[in-house]
Design an enzyme around this catalytic site. Structure first.
Site, short mmCIF file in Angstrom:
data_model
loop_
_atom_site.label_atom_id
_atom_site.label_comp_id
_atom_site.label_asym_id
_atom_site.label_seq_id
_atom_site.Cartn_x
_atom_site.Cartn_y
_atom_site.Cartn_z
N ASP A 1 5.16 -6.77 4.20
CA ASP A 1 4.55 -8.04 4.59
C ASP A 1 3.93 -7.94 5.98
O ASP A 1 4.54 -7.39 6.90
CB ASP A 1 5.68 -9.10 4.60
CG ASP A 1 5.17 -10.52 4.63
OD1 ASP A 1 4.40 -10.90 3.74
OD2 ASP A 1 5.56 -11.26 5.56
N ASP B 1 9.48 -6.25 -2.01
CA ASP B 1 8.83 -6.78 -0.82
C ASP B 1 9.73 -6.48 0.38
O ASP B 1 10.96 -6.63 0.31
CB ASP B 1 8.62 -8.30 -0.97
CG ASP B 1 7.27 -8.75 -0.48
OD1 ASP B 1 6.98 -8.52 0.71
OD2 ASP B 1 6.51 -9.33 -1.27
N HIS C 1 -0.26 -14.14 -4.35
CA HIS C 1 0.40 -15.44 -4.20
C HIS C 1 -0.13 -16.26 -3.02
O HIS C 1 0.28 -17.40 -2.83
CB HIS C 1 1.90 -15.23 -4.05
CG HIS C 1 2.23 -14.46 -2.80
ND1 HIS C 1 1.83 -13.16 -2.61
CD2 HIS C 1 2.89 -14.81 -1.68
CE1 HIS C 1 2.23 -12.75 -1.43
NE2 HIS C 1 2.88 -13.73 -0.84
N ASP C 2 -0.99 -15.65 -2.20
CA ASP C 2 -1.54 -16.38 -1.06
C ASP C 2 -2.99 -16.83 -1.29
O ASP C 2 -3.55 -17.51 -0.45
CB ASP C 2 -1.53 -15.48 0.19
CG ASP C 2 -0.12 -15.14 0.66
OD1 ASP C 2 0.77 -16.00 0.50
OD2 ASP C 2 0.08 -14.03 1.17
N GLU D 1 0.48 -5.05 3.35
CA GLU D 1 -0.42 -6.20 3.51
C GLU D 1 -1.03 -6.08 4.90
O GLU D 1 -0.37 -6.32 5.90
CB GLU D 1 0.36 -7.51 3.39
CG GLU D 1 -0.57 -8.72 3.45
CD GLU D 1 0.14 -10.03 3.79
OE1 GLU D 1 -0.46 -11.09 3.56
OE2 GLU D 1 1.27 -10.01 4.28
C1 GLC Z 1 2.59 -12.91 4.08
C2 GLC Z 1 3.01 -13.42 2.73
C3 GLC Z 1 2.96 -14.91 2.75
C4 GLC Z 1 3.94 -15.40 3.80
C5 GLC Z 1 3.65 -14.77 5.16
C6 GLC Z 1 4.77 -14.99 6.11
O1 GLC Z 1 1.28 -13.21 4.38
O2 GLC Z 1 2.19 -12.87 1.74
O3 GLC Z 1 3.26 -15.46 1.51
O4 GLC Z 1 3.87 -16.79 3.92
O5 GLC Z 1 3.48 -13.38 5.05
O6 GLC Z 1 5.88 -14.22 5.75
#
Ligand code: GLC
Length: 533
Positions: A202, A99, A326-327, A265
């Site tokens: 991210d 990540d 995970h979100d 993402e």
């Molecule tokens: C992304 C991650 C999430 C995190 C956010 C802030 O969306 O997937 O888990 O809280 O970024 O870093």
């Protein structure tokens, strides 16, 4: 396009390290735990693992608040452990994707500490600092993603605000600073040198903000009771044109190393998503969240969104699909255990690289977390709207021993384990030829050995209500996938030219080699893969 790179024919498995396997007995998963489970992943048949962040962090946002990009948090192990993990994974032909969190650091990162020391700090402009508005107060109306609070925090000693999309503990980096850019590219190089095969980036669509910091417009559709953050449309805080320049530089950085990839993402509309491929010089795989965000688990809707995605994809772009992370709430909790199997068949038979969220292969579901055990800051800041992400982050269920084999029996795991783990766990599922795990493994093996599934075209066809059907085909091979997204039996008239076709997999793990006539009988919640040629 050449579609034979590992990241095109391979399958990615997403590990949430806190919850995969605890080796040192503190109730939290770690790198050595992952090393011990690599044989399981080889057995399952995946090609790559993506690890959510394992870097030093005060854990205000479960590690997405990074205090040092080039080290490992002692909670997870050490750099030596990471070296070993990469080496052990590579020995098993598993790639490792790390990540990369470029939008913000932890407030405890040395860069931020230095930045906040004074207005003249050499790293002042590595972050986004601004004076108060002329009339006083925050510089503009931007809101935080966690809770819809003003996204600016006042720094008393230096008399300025700093910007943060997420928590005040996650100050935003300033990607308009060339020095910051170079420092972040060095991070990519550091991990490529250590053997990382790529990065999941991210919130990449957020890393550049409007240069003039203009106010975001109000969202006309927002009503009280909705997530307060949605009060504004994010016109100036995400998806700014300059983001593409930065991604091209990231791509050039990793391309200095062979076969490294960038997965992103990118939470934007599907039309905009396409721009993140660039001209083949930006992201290799911008995540496609269409299925995750589909409002309905409905055959017609699934067909519509997947047809749309396929139609929009430029020729040079490789698709990618995902059902959970995970979100997001787990697919089993969204659609039920029977349809989760159909979902897995969908994920692994669509065109493009699939990413499997850990535990989805055994049908893990969300676990309700009592208020006193909540860990996720999102739940703490905006209780009551279901934003909390702990339920989908609970420990992997390995076996029937107490704590599900995740951590020692006398230790309390960091999040509670599902109370039906004695039924839903890897060990039990491995001994059951009809389990979801057995089905997933078969699907993976079939995908690997069936060129129509790994690289064939996608073409959806008309089907009865509640059924989603599509061909995957190369010049000389054809496979038909028929998914009954309903719990009622269905009959489907097939095109007449399918003589000789036979079933190669049912979600119910039977009907193998059954010949297909002109009418296909589907049981409720059944998905079928039919080999035509
Ligand atoms: C992304 C991650 C999430 C995190 C956010 C802030 O969306 O997937 O888990 O809280 O970024 O870093």
């Amino acid at each position: 396009m050449n579609n034979n790179f590992w990241w095109q024919h391979g399958i990615i498995y997403h590990i949430y390290p806190r919850s995969f396997m605890d080796h040192n007995g503190d109730g939290v998963g770690d790198l050595r735990g992952i090393i011990n489970k690599l044989d399981y992943l080889s057995w399952l048949g995946v090609d790559a693992i993506w690890l959510s962040p394992v870097y030093p962090s005060p854990m205000a946002d479960a590690g997405y608040d990074v205090a040092n990009y080039i080290d490992i948090d002692p909670l997870f192990g050490s750099l030596d452990d990471m070296d070993e993990l990469i080496a052990e994974a590579h020995q098993r032909n598993l790639r490792v994707i790390l990540d990369y969190v470029p939008n913000h650091t932890s407030h405890q990162h040395a860069w931020f500490r230095e930045s906040r020391m004074s207005r003249d700090s050499p790293k002042r402009d590595w972050y986004i600092w601004r004076d108060p508005a002329p009339e006083g107060g925050v510089p503009n109306n931007w809101l935080t993603r966690f809770g819809g609070h003003p996204a600016w925090t006042w720094d008393e000693p230096t008399q300025q605000y700093y910007y943060h999309t997420f928590l005040p503990e996650q100050p935003e980096l300033n990607w308009r600073s060339p020095e910051l850019q170079q420092a972040m590219f060095d991070v990519l190089r550091f991990w490529c040198e250590r053997g990382s095969d790529g990065f999941r980036i991210d919130v990449i669509h957020r890393i550049i903000k409007d240069a003039q910091l203009r106010d975001n417009p109000p969202n006309p559709r927002w009503k009280p009771g909705m997530d307060p953050y949605q009060q504004r449309l994010e016109r100036y805080t995400r998806n700014q044109p300059e983001v593409h320049d930065v991604i091209r530089m990231m791509r050039a950085t990793v391309e200095a190393y062979p076969e490294r990839i960038l997965v992103g993402e990118v939470n934007v509309a599907v039309e905009e998503l396409m721009t993140y491929y660039g001209a083949g010089d930006e992201l290799h795989l911008p995540f496609n969240f269409q299925i995750i965000h589909a409002r309905l688990w409905d055959a017609a809707d699934l067909r519509r969104i997947i047809d749309q995605y396929e139609a929009l994809l430029p020729d040079s772009a490789w698709p990618t699909q995902v059902l959970g992370n995970h979100d997001e709430h787990r697919i089993t909790s969204k659609v039920g255990a029977a349809q989760a199997r159909v979902g897995m068949m969908l994920l692994l038979t669509l065109r493009g690289t699939p990413t499997i969220y850990y535990g989805d292969e055994i049908g893990m579901h969300d676990v309700e977390i009592p208020p006193e055990l909540v860990q996720d800051p999102w739940e703490k800041f905006v209780p009551g709207i279901g934003a909390g992400r702990d339920p989908q982050r609970t420990p992997m269920q390995w076996d029937t021993t107490s704590n599900a084999g995740f951590c020692p029996t006398d230790v309390t795991p960091w999040l509670p384990i599902a109370n039906d783990y004695t039924d839903i766990n890897v060990a039990t599922a491995q001994t059951n030829a009809h389990s979801m795990l057995s089905m997933t493994r078969e699907l993976i093996a079939l995908r690997r050995t069936t060129p129509a599934l790994t690289r064939g075209n996608y073409r959806s066809i008309d089907a009865p209500d509640g059924v989603f059907a599509y061909f995957r085909e190369t010049n000389d091979a054809q496979v038909l996938v028929v998914l009954n997204v309903d719990d009622q039996p269905k009959q489907m008239e097939l095109p007449p030219d399918l003589t000789g076709a036979h079933v190669v997999l049912s979600t119910h793990m039977d009907r193998l080699n059954e010949s297909i006539g002109t009418t296909l009988e589907l049981r409720g919640d059944e998905g079928l893969i039919v080999k035509v040629t």
